[in-house]
Each structure stands twice: as structure tokens, then as C-alpha cells.
Design a protein around this motif. Structure first.
Motif, PDB file in Angstrom:
ATOM      1  N   ARG A  45      17.835  70.439  38.282  1.00  0.00           N
ATOM      2  CA  ARG A  45      17.431  71.589  39.082  1.00  0.00           C
ATOM      3  C   ARG A  45      18.046  71.478  40.474  1.00  0.00           C
ATOM      4  O   ARG A  45      18.234  70.372  41.002  1.00  0.00           O
ATOM      5  CB  ARG A  45      15.909  71.662  39.215  1.00  0.00           C
ATOM      6  CG  ARG A  45      15.168  71.841  37.905  1.00  0.00           C
ATOM      7  CD  ARG A  45      13.658  71.944  38.155  1.00  0.00           C
ATOM      8  NE  ARG A  45      12.902  71.988  36.918  1.00  0.00           N
ATOM      9  CZ  ARG A  45      12.544  70.930  36.208  1.00  0.00           C
ATOM     10  NH1 ARG A  45      12.888  69.717  36.631  1.00  0.00           N
ATOM     11  NH2 ARG A  45      11.855  71.056  35.110  1.00  0.00           N
ATOM     12  N   PRO A  46      18.333  72.619  41.108  1.00  0.00           N
ATOM     13  CA  PRO A  46      18.877  72.571  42.467  1.00  0.00           C
ATOM     14  C   PRO A  46      17.819  72.126  43.469  1.00  0.00           C
ATOM     15  O   PRO A  46      16.627  72.358  43.277  1.00  0.00           O
ATOM     16  CB  PRO A  46      19.313  74.017  42.725  1.00  0.00           C
ATOM     17  CG  PRO A  46      18.417  74.838  41.850  1.00  0.00           C
ATOM     18  CD  PRO A  46      18.185  74.004  40.612  1.00  0.00           C
ATOM     19  N   TRP A  53      11.719  76.628  36.154  1.00  0.00           N
ATOM     20  CA  TRP A  53      11.117  76.241  34.880  1.00  0.00           C
ATOM     21  C   TRP A  53      10.814  74.751  34.806  1.00  0.00           C
ATOM     22  O   TRP A  53      11.473  73.917  35.425  1.00  0.00           O
ATOM     23  CB  TRP A  53      12.049  76.608  33.740  1.00  0.00           C
ATOM     24  CG  TRP A  53      11.987  78.066  33.383  1.00  0.00           C
ATOM     25  CD1 TRP A  53      11.354  79.051  34.083  1.00  0.00           C
ATOM     26  CD2 TRP A  53      12.565  78.696  32.247  1.00  0.00           C
ATOM     27  NE1 TRP A  53      11.508  80.248  33.458  1.00  0.00           N
ATOM     28  CE2 TRP A  53      12.243  80.074  32.332  1.00  0.00           C
ATOM     29  CE3 TRP A  53      13.324  78.243  31.185  1.00  0.00           C
ATOM     30  CZ2 TRP A  53      12.656  80.993  31.372  1.00  0.00           C
ATOM     31  CZ3 TRP A  53      13.729  79.151  30.228  1.00  0.00           C
ATOM     32  CH2 TRP A  53      13.393  80.512  30.316  1.00  0.00           C
ATOM     33  N   GLY A  54       9.809  74.433  33.987  1.00  0.00           N
ATOM     34  CA  GLY A  54       9.452  73.046  33.734  1.00  0.00           C
ATOM     35  C   GLY A  54      10.293  72.450  32.618  1.00  0.00           C
ATOM     36  O   GLY A  54      11.072  73.145  31.952  1.00  0.00           O
ATOM     37  N   ASP A  55      10.114  71.155  32.392  1.00  0.00           N
ATOM     38  CA  ASP A  55      10.927  70.442  31.410  1.00  0.00           C
ATOM     39  C   ASP A  55      10.785  71.013  30.001  1.00  0.00           C
ATOM     40  O   ASP A  55      11.769  71.112  29.258  1.00  0.00           O
ATOM     41  CB  ASP A  55      10.555  68.956  31.396  1.00  0.00           C
ATOM     42  CG  ASP A  55      10.971  68.242  32.676  1.00  0.00           C
ATOM     43  OD1 ASP A  55      11.871  68.751  33.362  1.00  0.00           O
ATOM     44  OD2 ASP A  55      10.404  67.172  32.960  1.00  0.00           O
ATOM     45  N   ARG A 108      17.656  74.992  26.081  1.00  0.00           N
ATOM     46  CA  ARG A 108      18.851  74.193  25.787  1.00  0.00           C
ATOM     47  C   ARG A 108      19.069  74.069  24.281  1.00  0.00           C
ATOM     48  O   ARG A 108      20.194  74.176  23.795  1.00  0.00           O
ATOM     49  CB  ARG A 108      18.729  72.801  26.422  1.00  0.00           C
ATOM     50  CG  ARG A 108      18.885  72.787  27.938  1.00  0.00           C
ATOM     51  CD  ARG A 108      19.138  71.371  28.434  1.00  0.00           C
ATOM     52  NE  ARG A 108      18.092  70.452  28.053  1.00  0.00           N
ATOM     53  CZ  ARG A 108      17.048  70.131  28.826  1.00  0.00           C
ATOM     54  NH1 ARG A 108      16.917  70.685  30.021  1.00  0.00           N
ATOM     55  NH2 ARG A 108      16.152  69.254  28.408  1.00  0.00           N
ATOM     56  N   ARG A 109      18.013  73.834  23.543  1.00  0.00           N
ATOM     57  CA  ARG A 109      18.140  73.653  22.099  1.00  0.00           C
ATOM     58  C   ARG A 109      18.556  74.937  21.395  1.00  0.00           C
ATOM     59  O   ARG A 109      19.283  74.911  20.410  1.00  0.00           O
ATOM     60  CB  ARG A 109      16.822  73.154  21.512  1.00  0.00           C
ATOM     61  CG  ARG A 109      16.528  71.698  21.813  1.00  0.00           C
ATOM     62  CD  ARG A 109      15.224  71.270  21.180  1.00  0.00           C
ATOM     63  NE  ARG A 109      14.962  69.851  21.400  1.00  0.00           N
ATOM     64  CZ  ARG A 109      13.838  69.241  21.047  1.00  0.00           C
ATOM     65  NH1 ARG A 109      12.865  69.933  20.459  1.00  0.00           N
ATOM     66  NH2 ARG A 109      13.664  67.951  21.270  1.00  0.00           N
ATOM     67  N   ARG A 110      18.095  76.067  21.901  1.00  0.00           N
ATOM     68  CA  ARG A 110      18.310  77.332  21.191  1.00  0.00           C
ATOM     69  C   ARG A 110      19.506  78.131  21.699  1.00  0.00           C
ATOM     70  O   ARG A 110      20.136  78.853  20.931  1.00  0.00           O
ATOM     71  CB  ARG A 110      17.048  78.194  21.304  1.00  0.00           C
ATOM     72  CG  ARG A 110      15.837  77.600  20.599  1.00  0.00           C
ATOM     73  CD  ARG A 110      14.617  78.485  20.769  1.00  0.00           C
ATOM     74  NE  ARG A 110      13.449  77.941  20.069  1.00  0.00           N
ATOM     75  CZ  ARG A 110      12.227  78.462  20.141  1.00  0.00           C
ATOM     76  NH1 ARG A 110      12.020  79.549  20.874  1.00  0.00           N
ATOM     77  NH2 ARG A 110      11.225  77.909  19.480  1.00  0.00           N
ATOM     78  N   GLU A 111      19.821  78.039  22.985  1.00  0.00           N
ATOM     79  CA  GLU A 111      20.752  79.003  23.560  1.00  0.00           C
ATOM     80  C   GLU A 111      21.963  78.395  24.261  1.00  0.00           C
ATOM     81  O   GLU A 111      22.870  79.126  24.645  1.00  0.00           O
ATOM     82  CB  GLU A 111      20.005  79.908  24.551  1.00  0.00           C
ATOM     83  CG  GLU A 111      18.862  80.672  23.908  1.00  0.00           C
ATOM     84  CD  GLU A 111      18.103  81.522  24.909  1.00  0.00           C
ATOM     85  OE1 GLU A 111      18.751  82.194  25.740  1.00  0.00           O
ATOM     86  OE2 GLU A 111      16.852  81.499  24.885  1.00  0.00           O
TER      87      GLU A 111
END
Length: 230
Positions: A64-65, A80-82, A89-92
Motif C-alpha cells: 500500500r502507498p 482495502w485490507g489484506d 489478486r487471486r481473481r483479477e
């Protein structure tokens, strides 16, 4: 009333990133403004240490920045949280790193299928999708070989097939041609162009190879944590 600002497919707004080093804060990214559009190949060019990998990590939700915003499909990754980031990440999003990240005891076919399993893709779709991805990267005749039986360029093509297997909307590649000779590097970029056309996704990659820049739809130049005129 001021109209809301339009959000692009992927947009980084005034992003800054600092890391602690002893008693000091080292600022690696210094106010990055960047957009990535779907259906295009975008390159981040610059020397080692310019901040390319750090920026790619922010864009993919791996980090995250410290300040600023990262928007992906109208969603604020910077807030967003972890758990939420893991799902997106897993889907897109697909990732390709400098190392090929292949399991050495598995064939190309099995490496790609493993990514489908981890993404939760139904088993009934595995065979057709694996065949399509390996065919797209030109490995139809090598799909049952293990990584050590493949050249460096072939291993990278397996990594690409693995990264796109779950049908991501965004593919992020960190120096994907760094370990390849110029001929194989050009071939990998050709594969990227084919993937963009066939899958309709966005690809953003980092590189310091000047010979590759002309193949990109969009090029951003990074110097000391900033985007500068190319």
C-alpha cells in the motif's frame, strides 16, 4: 456541485512510498501519477533503483502507498485490507516476476493447472483452459516437459500461461525479459501483444531494455521515484 473525477481501469494518484532505514525514512516513490488502460501494453522504463518494482507492487495490491491513492476498476486498493486484496489478486490480477516461479517437478501443463486450482476455477474447465493458454504462448509441443527441460524463453512463456490461466483483467510483469537474450526478449514481447489481443487484458511491465520500448502502447519513464517526460 463538482462532478466526480472519472476513474480509469487502473489509476495511481499522487502515490508516495517510504521505507524505514534505521532512524531515517527513505522515500522511494515521490508523487506518482499514472494510468493503465485495458487492452493495452504499458511499460515502466528506468534504471534499477528508480522505483519501478515498488510501483508495480502498489498497482497489484501487494503493498500500500504511504500516501496517495491506487484505484482498480473504481475500487480503492489503497484503503482495502489484506483479505480484500487477496481476493482481488487471486481473481483479477496475474503476476510475472523476474524468476520464472515454476515448480521444477511439475510439467508446464501441471504448473498451469496448479494456478487454476489455487484460483478456485472448476476442475471441469482445467483441461480446455490449460490447452488454450499453452497454445497461446506457443508451447503446444512442449506442454509435458518440466522446467529444466525447457529453455529460459520457454520457461518464461510457461510463466505467462500460468499467470493468465485464471483469466485476470490485469497482468503485471516485473522485468520479465531480464534473464533472456535479445531475440528471446523480443519473442516474449510478441507473446504479450498476442495475449493482449486474444484475452483483452491490460499488461503493465517494467523494463530497462531500450530495444523493447517501441513495442508498447504507452511508456512511462521513471527516474528517482518520479515519472518524468519520456
Amino acid at each position: 456541485m463538482t462532478a466526480e473525477r472519472e476513474v480509469r481501469f487502473l489509476e495511481v494518484r499522487n502515490a508516495r512510498k517510504s521505507f524505514a532505514s534505521g532512524n531515517r525514512q527513505i522515500e522511494v516513490l515521490k508523487g506518482i501519477e499514472l494510468t493503465v488502460d485495458s487492452g493495452k501494453l504499458t511499460m515502466l522504463r528506468g534504471r534499477s533503483g528508480s522505483g519501478k518494482t515498488t510501483l508495480l507492487n502498489l498497482m497489484g495490491g501487494l503493498d500500500r502507498p504511504t500516501a496517495g491513492e491506487v484505484w482498480f476498476r473504481n475500487r480503492p486498493l489503497h484503503q482495502w485490507g489484506d483479505k480484500q486484496l487477496t481476493v482481488v489478486r487471486r481473481r483479477e490480477i496475474g503476476f510475472i516476476f523476474q524468476s520464472f516461479a515454476l515448480l521444477p517437478l511439475l510439467t508446464a501443463w501441471e504448473n498451469v493447472q496448479l494456478s487454476l486450482r489455487m484460483a478456485g476455477i472448476p476442475r471441469t474447465d482445467w483441461q480446455a483452459r490449460t490447452e488454450k493458454c499453452l497454445d497461446l504462448v506457443g508451447l503446444t509441443k512442449r506442454m509435458f516437459h518440466r522446467p529444466l527441460e525447457l529453455s529460459g524463453g520457454e520457461q518464461q512463456r510457461v510463466a505467462i500461461a500460468k499467470a493468465i490461466a485464471h483469466r485476470p483483467l490485469l497482468l503485471l510483469a516485473d522485468e520479465p525479459t531480464a534473464e533472456l537474450d535479445s531475440r528471446m526478449a523480443a519473442h516474449i514481447i510478441s507473446v504479450f501483444k498476442d495475449v493482449v489481443e486474444a484475452e483483452g487484458i491490460a499488461i503493465c511491465m517494467t523494463t530497462h531494455d531500450t530495444a523493447l520500448w517501441g513495442a508498447a502502447d504507452v511508456v512511462y519513464q521513471m527516474v528517482d521515484g518520479r515519472i518524468v517526460p519520456a
